[in-house]
Motif scaffolding. Sequence first.
Motif, PDB file in Angstrom:
ATOM      1  N   PHE A 143       0.845  -1.196   0.000  1.00  0.00           N
ATOM      2  CA  PHE A 143       0.000   0.000   0.000  1.00  0.00           C
ATOM      3  C   PHE A 143       0.881   1.247   0.000  1.00  0.00           C
ATOM      4  N   LYS A 144       0.454   2.253  -0.751  1.00  0.00           N
ATOM      5  CA  LYS A 144       1.170   3.523  -0.769  1.00  0.00           C
ATOM      6  C   LYS A 144       0.177   4.655  -1.003  1.00  0.00           C
ATOM      7  N   VAL A 145       0.555   5.845  -0.585  1.00  0.00           N
ATOM      8  CA  VAL A 145      -0.278   7.024  -0.807  1.00  0.00           C
ATOM      9  C   VAL A 145      -0.248   7.344  -2.301  1.00  0.00           C
ATOM     10  N   ALA A 146      -1.411   7.648  -2.859  1.00  0.00           N
ATOM     11  CA  ALA A 146      -1.520   7.906  -4.298  1.00  0.00           C
ATOM     12  C   ALA A 146      -0.543   9.000  -4.733  1.00  0.00           C
ATOM     13  N   GLY A 147       0.197   8.726  -5.807  1.00  0.00           N
ATOM     14  CA  GLY A 147       1.126   9.698  -6.348  1.00  0.00           C
ATOM     15  C   GLY A 147       2.513   9.657  -5.740  1.00  0.00           C
ATOM     16  N   ILE A 148       2.714   8.830  -4.730  1.00  0.00           N
ATOM     17  CA  ILE A 148       4.018   8.710  -4.074  1.00  0.00           C
ATOM     18  C   ILE A 148       4.518   7.282  -4.267  1.00  0.00           C
ATOM     19  N   SER A 149       5.763   7.154  -4.732  1.00  0.00           N
ATOM     20  CA  SER A 149       6.277   5.821  -5.061  1.00  0.00           C
ATOM     21  C   SER A 149       6.662   4.998  -3.834  1.00  0.00           C
ATOM     22  N   ASP A 150       6.951   5.666  -2.710  1.00  0.00           N
ATOM     23  CA  ASP A 150       7.381   4.941  -1.520  1.00  0.00           C
ATOM     24  C   ASP A 150       6.264   4.052  -0.982  1.00  0.00           C
ATOM     25  N   ILE A 151       6.617   2.864  -0.526  1.00  0.00           N
ATOM     26  CA  ILE A 151       5.656   1.944   0.055  1.00  0.00           C
ATOM     27  C   ILE A 151       5.349   2.370   1.489  1.00  0.00           C
ATOM     28  N   ALA A 152       4.062   2.562   1.803  1.00  0.00           N
ATOM     29  CA  ALA A 152       3.677   2.957   3.162  1.00  0.00           C
ATOM     30  C   ALA A 152       3.697   1.756   4.096  1.00  0.00           C
ATOM     31  N   PHE A 153       3.107   0.643   3.642  1.00  0.00           N
ATOM     32  CA  PHE A 153       3.157  -0.596   4.421  1.00  0.00           C
ATOM     33  C   PHE A 153       2.782  -1.762   3.521  1.00  0.00           C
ATOM     34  N   GLU A 154       3.057  -2.969   4.012  1.00  0.00           N
ATOM     35  CA  GLU A 154       2.810  -4.185   3.244  1.00  0.00           C
ATOM     36  C   GLU A 154       2.134  -5.212   4.134  1.00  0.00           C
ATOM     37  N   VAL A 155       1.228  -6.023   3.571  1.00  0.00           N
ATOM     38  CA  VAL A 155       0.552  -7.060   4.341  1.00  0.00           C
ATOM     39  C   VAL A 155       0.885  -8.424   3.750  1.00  0.00           C
ATOM     40  N   ASP A 156       0.933  -9.430   4.623  1.00  0.00           N
ATOM     41  CA  ASP A 156       1.280 -10.777   4.175  1.00  0.00           C
ATOM     42  C   ASP A 156       0.181 -11.394   3.322  1.00  0.00           C
ATOM     43  N   GLY A 157      -1.083 -11.201   3.738  1.00  0.00           N
ATOM     44  CA  GLY A 157      -2.187 -11.784   2.992  1.00  0.00           C
ATOM     45  C   GLY A 157      -3.525 -11.251   3.478  1.00  0.00           C
ATOM     46  N   LEU A 158      -4.507 -11.231   2.596  1.00  0.00           N
ATOM     47  CA  LEU A 158      -5.831 -10.703   2.917  1.00  0.00           C
ATOM     48  C   LEU A 158      -6.924 -11.667   2.454  1.00  0.00           C
ATOM     49  N   VAL A 159      -7.950 -11.807   3.299  1.00  0.00           N
ATOM     50  CA  VAL A 159      -9.120 -12.617   2.978  1.00  0.00           C
ATOM     51  C   VAL A 159     -10.344 -11.775   3.313  1.00  0.00           C
ATOM     52  N   ARG A 160     -11.396 -11.855   2.504  1.00  0.00           N
ATOM     53  CA  ARG A 160     -12.559 -11.000   2.730  1.00  0.00           C
ATOM     54  C   ARG A 160     -13.868 -11.777   2.676  1.00  0.00           C
ATOM     55  N   ASN A 161     -14.888 -11.188   3.308  1.00  0.00           N
ATOM     56  CA  ASN A 161     -16.264 -11.624   3.104  1.00  0.00           C
ATOM     57  C   ASN A 161     -17.030 -10.418   2.607  1.00  0.00           C
ATOM     58  N   SER A 162     -18.302 -10.369   2.813  1.00  0.00           N
ATOM     59  CA  SER A 162     -19.085  -9.251   2.272  1.00  0.00           C
ATOM     60  C   SER A 162     -18.917  -7.962   3.075  1.00  0.00           C
ATOM     61  N   LYS A 163     -18.427  -8.054   4.323  1.00  0.00           N
ATOM     62  CA  LYS A 163     -18.332  -6.871   5.171  1.00  0.00           C
ATOM     63  C   LYS A 163     -16.946  -6.679   5.793  1.00  0.00           C
ATOM     64  N   GLU A 164     -16.229  -7.774   5.993  1.00  0.00           N
ATOM     65  CA  GLU A 164     -14.982  -7.717   6.758  1.00  0.00           C
ATOM     66  C   GLU A 164     -13.771  -8.071   5.895  1.00  0.00           C
ATOM     67  N   LEU A 165     -12.629  -7.555   6.339  1.00  0.00           N
ATOM     68  CA  LEU A 165     -11.358  -7.873   5.706  1.00  0.00           C
ATOM     69  C   LEU A 165     -10.468  -8.523   6.756  1.00  0.00           C
ATOM     70  N   LEU A 166     -10.104  -9.784   6.524  1.00  0.00           N
ATOM     71  CA  LEU A 166      -9.238 -10.495   7.446  1.00  0.00           C
ATOM     72  C   LEU A 166      -7.782 -10.242   7.060  1.00  0.00           C
ATOM     73  N   LEU A 167      -7.043  -9.634   7.965  1.00  0.00           N
ATOM     74  CA  LEU A 167      -5.628  -9.318   7.758  1.00  0.00           C
ATOM     75  C   LEU A 167      -4.780 -10.425   8.367  1.00  0.00           C
ATOM     76  N   ASN A 168      -4.042 -11.144   7.546  1.00  0.00           N
ATOM     77  CA  ASN A 168      -3.244 -12.264   8.022  1.00  0.00           C
ATOM     78  C   ASN A 168      -1.778 -11.869   8.124  1.00  0.00           C
ATOM     79  N   SER A 169      -1.238 -11.961   9.335  1.00  0.00           N
ATOM     80  CA  SER A 169       0.181 -11.729   9.560  1.00  0.00           C
ATOM     81  C   SER A 169       0.818 -13.075   9.891  1.00  0.00           C
TER      82      SER A 169
END
Length: 246
Positions: A143-169
């Motif tokens: 993930f990065k702020v639009a227009g800026i090349s630097d990476i703000a942060f990174e996630v190992d993996g993501l899983v979703r349902n209709s309402k939630e986002l599961l962040l897997n570390s």
Amino acid sequence: KADPLYVMAPKPVTLNVLTRTGKDRKIQHNSTIEFTSNDDFKVFVATREIWHMKRVKGRVDERLSAIRSLDNAISASKQDGTFLLLDNPADELREDVSVLKGGEKNRATGLEQQTTKALASDHTLQHKHGKLSLVNGGESVEFKVAGISDIAFEVDGLVRNSKELLLNSVKWTPKDEDVGELCDTASRLHTVLVNPSIYETVPEDALAELEGLKEVVKVLSGFNFSPSVKQKAKDNGVVCVHTDGN
């Protein structure tokens, strides 16, 4: 100034540089370094490397040349579309050793993808969160702020349902500090969900897969969990998942 013994002190030179940290050293931070002479500069780079880098849209930044003198650094810092990158080989070695100690290397992206895909088909999680699907095929997302090349942060993996986002570390043997880092990343990720228009993702299509989601569920995956890690995870609303399926 009329005194023949009067000597003008050299004016300090401040350089703006970027440093790299994080997994694969993709996260960049702005720093400033002050030098009073070229000798000071030479002492500084004796155990470090400063590179003149060129930003390339949509691709990895291009390394132009090594900076060998203060004059060279000043000249390079004035060129549009470029920046100075500070690398410290000793820091890189310490990070690599820290990761390897105790057999805790993450087995690169293989472990991350494996555990994230397992989450999507886990019956216990499906019972609690409903039908789950992978984001970006279960691979990591930057993930990065639009227009800026630097990476703000990174996630190992993501899983979703209709309402939630599961962040897997994913950690081979999770530690207490990993719980805190996961909570911090979850907070950043929640900001992305609330204001998606000001962020970009790598790969680009991953951002669209997050549309409509507002809640982040924190998941910490690993093989060995100490009692203290389990308790801290519980206190911070983090779900612990053993990668052996238990």
